[in-house]
Design a protein around this motif. Structure first.
Motif, PDB file in Angstrom:
ATOM      1  N   ASP A  45     -10.043  -8.808 -21.241  1.00 44.16           N
ATOM      2  CA  ASP A  45      -9.910  -7.436 -19.569  1.00 44.16           C
ATOM      3  C   ASP A  45      -8.434  -6.924 -19.520  1.00 44.16           C
ATOM      4  OD1 ASP A  45     -11.108  -9.906 -17.928  1.00 44.16           O
ATOM      5  OD2 ASP A  45     -12.170  -8.294 -18.335  1.00 44.16           O
ATOM      6  N   THR A  46      -7.533  -7.197 -20.232  1.00 43.25           N
ATOM      7  CA  THR A  46      -6.172  -6.245 -20.734  1.00 43.25           C
ATOM      8  C   THR A  46      -6.381  -4.579 -21.126  1.00 43.25           C
ATOM      9  OG1 THR A  46      -5.583  -7.634 -21.931  1.00 43.25           O
ATOM     10  CG2 THR A  46      -3.925  -6.436 -21.799  1.00 43.25           C
ATOM     11  N   ALA A  47      -5.723  -4.477 -19.961  1.00 39.69           N
ATOM     12  CA  ALA A  47      -6.128  -2.496 -20.314  1.00 39.69           C
ATOM     13  C   ALA A  47      -4.695  -1.996 -19.341  1.00 39.69           C
ATOM     14  CB  ALA A  47      -7.030  -2.151 -19.867  1.00 39.69           C
ATOM     15  N   VAL A  48      -5.136  -1.031 -18.609  1.00 39.68           N
ATOM     16  CA  VAL A  48      -4.629   0.072 -18.193  1.00 39.68           C
ATOM     17  C   VAL A  48      -5.715   0.448 -17.097  1.00 39.68           C
ATOM     18  CG1 VAL A  48      -2.518   2.032 -17.060  1.00 39.68           C
ATOM     19  CG2 VAL A  48      -2.298   0.800 -19.037  1.00 39.68           C
ATOM     20  N   TYR A  49      -5.250  -0.082 -15.415  1.00 38.38           N
ATOM     21  CA  TYR A  49      -6.400   0.280 -14.336  1.00 38.38           C
ATOM     22  C   TYR A  49      -5.895   0.753 -13.675  1.00 38.38           C
ATOM     23  CZ  TYR A  49      -8.757  -4.245 -15.603  1.00 38.38           C
ATOM     24  OH  TYR A  49      -9.215  -5.560 -16.587  1.00 38.38           O
ATOM     25  N   TYR A  50      -6.931   2.413 -13.279  1.00 39.68           N
ATOM     26  CA  TYR A  50      -6.909   3.297 -12.912  1.00 39.68           C
ATOM     27  C   TYR A  50      -7.640   3.197 -11.347  1.00 39.68           C
ATOM     28  CZ  TYR A  50      -4.664   4.531 -17.124  1.00 39.68           C
ATOM     29  OH  TYR A  50      -3.830   5.064 -18.047  1.00 39.68           O
ATOM     30  N   CYS A  51      -7.051   3.358 -10.174  1.00 44.24           N
ATOM     31  CA  CYS A  51      -8.288   3.792  -9.207  1.00 44.24           C
ATOM     32  C   CYS A  51      -8.495   5.944  -9.398  1.00 44.24           C
ATOM     33  CB  CYS A  51      -6.906   3.686  -7.983  1.00 44.24           C
ATOM     34  SG  CYS A  51      -7.651   4.393  -6.638  1.00 44.24           S
ATOM     35  N   GLU A  56      -6.681   1.069   6.217  1.00 46.49           N
ATOM     36  CA  GLU A  56      -5.413   1.463   5.795  1.00 46.49           C
ATOM     37  C   GLU A  56      -5.652   2.306   4.155  1.00 46.49           C
ATOM     38  OE1 GLU A  56      -2.566  -0.376   6.294  1.00 46.49           O
ATOM     39  OE2 GLU A  56      -3.390  -0.992   8.124  1.00 46.49           O
ATOM     40  N   ASN A  57      -6.720   3.011   4.157  1.00 45.54           N
ATOM     41  CA  ASN A  57      -6.725   3.684   2.912  1.00 45.54           C
ATOM     42  C   ASN A  57      -6.567   3.357   2.046  1.00 45.54           C
ATOM     43  OD1 ASN A  57      -7.078   5.918   4.835  1.00 45.54           O
ATOM     44  ND2 ASN A  57      -5.144   6.886   4.041  1.00 45.54           N
ATOM     45  N   THR A  58      -7.444   2.109   1.795  1.00 52.10           N
ATOM     46  CA  THR A  58      -7.341   1.120   0.438  1.00 52.10           C
ATOM     47  C   THR A  58      -7.829   0.852   0.114  1.00 52.10           C
ATOM     48  OG1 THR A  58      -4.216   0.629   1.260  1.00 52.10           O
ATOM     49  CG2 THR A  58      -6.004  -0.939  -0.251  1.00 52.10           C
ATOM     50  N   VAL A  59      -8.169   0.313  -1.099  1.00 45.51           N
ATOM     51  CA  VAL A  59      -9.270  -0.103  -1.932  1.00 45.51           C
ATOM     52  C   VAL A  59      -8.729  -0.936  -3.197  1.00 45.51           C
ATOM     53  CG1 VAL A  59      -9.615   1.618  -4.337  1.00 45.51           C
ATOM     54  CG2 VAL A  59     -11.410   0.075  -3.566  1.00 45.51           C
ATOM     55  N   TYR A  60      -9.520  -2.447  -2.935  1.00 44.88           N
ATOM     56  CA  TYR A  60      -9.020  -3.413  -3.585  1.00 44.88           C
ATOM     57  C   TYR A  60      -9.714  -3.737  -5.328  1.00 44.88           C
ATOM     58  CZ  TYR A  60      -6.715  -4.273   0.927  1.00 44.88           C
ATOM     59  OH  TYR A  60      -6.001  -4.022   1.328  1.00 44.88           O
ATOM     60  N   LEU A  61      -9.071  -4.718  -5.515  1.00 45.19           N
ATOM     61  CA  LEU A  61     -10.304  -4.888  -6.793  1.00 45.19           C
ATOM     62  C   LEU A  61     -10.003  -6.629  -7.056  1.00 45.19           C
ATOM     63  CD1 LEU A  61     -12.446  -4.212  -9.303  1.00 45.19           C
ATOM     64  CD2 LEU A  61     -10.342  -4.157 -10.705  1.00 45.19           C
ATOM     65  N   GLN A  62     -10.702  -7.607  -6.906  1.00 45.62           N
ATOM     66  CA  GLN A  62      -9.774  -8.595  -6.349  1.00 45.62           C
ATOM     67  C   GLN A  62     -10.752  -9.140  -8.549  1.00 45.62           C
ATOM     68  OE1 GLN A  62      -8.798 -11.083  -4.740  1.00 45.62           O
ATOM     69  NE2 GLN A  62      -8.511 -12.527  -7.153  1.00 45.62           N
ATOM     70  N   SER A 112      -4.525  -3.542  -6.049  1.00 45.82           N
ATOM     71  CA  SER A 112      -4.177  -2.537  -4.555  1.00 45.82           C
ATOM     72  C   SER A 112      -4.686  -1.147  -5.129  1.00 45.82           C
ATOM     73  CB  SER A 112      -3.349  -2.845  -3.536  1.00 45.82           C
ATOM     74  OG  SER A 112      -3.337  -4.431  -3.458  1.00 45.82           O
ATOM     75  N   CYS A 113      -4.991  -0.017  -4.384  1.00 42.19           N
ATOM     76  CA  CYS A 113      -4.788   1.295  -4.677  1.00 42.19           C
ATOM     77  C   CYS A 113      -4.868   1.816  -3.181  1.00 42.19           C
ATOM     78  CB  CYS A 113      -6.014   2.102  -5.472  1.00 42.19           C
ATOM     79  SG  CYS A 113      -5.870   3.986  -5.663  1.00 42.19           S
ATOM     80  N   VAL A 114      -3.682   2.252  -2.882  1.00 41.47           N
ATOM     81  CA  VAL A 114      -3.378   3.294  -1.202  1.00 41.47           C
ATOM     82  C   VAL A 114      -3.261   4.708  -1.449  1.00 41.47           C
ATOM     83  CG1 VAL A 114      -1.468   3.487   0.277  1.00 41.47           C
ATOM     84  CG2 VAL A 114      -1.819   1.048  -1.204  1.00 41.47           C
ATOM     85  N   GLY A 115      -3.960   5.043  -1.069  1.00 40.66           N
ATOM     86  CA  GLY A 115      -4.422   6.508  -0.474  1.00 40.66           C
ATOM     87  C   GLY A 115      -3.604   7.304   0.482  1.00 40.66           C
ATOM     88  N   SER A 116      -3.312   8.496  -0.222  1.00 39.09           N
ATOM     89  CA  SER A 116      -2.099   9.776   1.216  1.00 39.09           C
ATOM     90  C   SER A 116      -2.876  11.227   0.962  1.00 39.09           C
ATOM     91  CB  SER A 116      -1.092   9.002   1.036  1.00 39.09           C
ATOM     92  OG  SER A 116      -0.546   9.590  -0.399  1.00 39.09           O
ATOM     93  N   GLY A 117      -2.440  12.027   2.193  1.00 38.61           N
ATOM     94  CA  GLY A 117      -2.400  13.105   1.775  1.00 38.61           C
ATOM     95  C   GLY A 117      -3.760  13.603   2.005  1.00 38.61           C
ATOM     96  N   PHE A 118      -4.905  12.995   2.578  1.00 36.04           N
ATOM     97  CA  PHE A 118      -6.655  13.062   3.046  1.00 36.04           C
ATOM     98  C   PHE A 118      -6.025  13.929   4.440  1.00 36.04           C
ATOM     99  CE2 PHE A 118      -8.427  10.670  -0.167  1.00 36.04           C
ATOM    100  CZ  PHE A 118      -7.604   9.078  -0.402  1.00 36.04           C
ATOM    101  N   ARG A 119      -6.752  15.193   4.112  1.00 36.96           N
ATOM    102  CA  ARG A 119      -7.165  16.184   5.543  1.00 36.96           C
ATOM    103  C   ARG A 119      -8.203  16.063   6.240  1.00 36.96           C
ATOM    104  NH1 ARG A 119      -8.832  21.087   3.435  1.00 36.96           N
ATOM    105  NH2 ARG A 119      -9.946  19.826   1.093  1.00 36.96           N
TER     106      ARG A 119
END
Length: 120
Positions: A94-100, A80-86, A21-28
């Motif tokens: 697939d081992t890695a650091v995942y970034y939004c 919910e200002n959220t993007v998901y990756l199932q 999950s990636c939750v965003g905030s602070g959008f104008r």
């Protein structure tokens, strides 16, 4: 200031599943989350950052890298200002650091990343 916070990374066995999950905030006002193209990238040790999945605003076209196509699904909940990756049928590679990533015009925001490790 827009902030993105990823979560959901973990250690999982090959063949398993995880949902990031990636939750965003602070959008104008007028530049809401739904206006941004959202992407998931990943970076494995010693490798370049790789674009994994993309979803257009507000809930449009999806695209995937060949390495994850048919296994990963990107989705978004604009309320919910959220993007998901199932992530299904996970492999050791697939081992890695995942970034939004959130992009709109010249606006380009990144999260801090979440670690996914696929190992038995």
């Amino acid at each position: 200031q827009v902030q993105l916070v990823e979560s959901g990374g973990d250690l999982v066995q090959p063949g398993g599943s995880l949902k990031l999950s990636c939750v965003g905030s602070g959008f104008r006002f007028g530049l809401s989350f739904s206006s941004y193209a959202m992407r998931w990238y990943r970076q494995a040790p010693g490798k370049e950052r790789e674009l994994v999945a993309h979803i257009s605003p507000p809930d449009g076209l999806r695209s995937y890298s060949d390495s994850v196509k048919d296994r990963f699904i990107i989705s978004r909940d604009n309320a919910e200002n959220t993007v998901y990756l199932q992530m299904n049928s996970l492999k050791p590679e697939d081992t890695a650091v995942y970034y939004c990533n959130a992009v709109m015009g010249r606006a380009d925001y990144w999260g801090q990343g979440t670690q996914v490790t696929v190992s038995s």
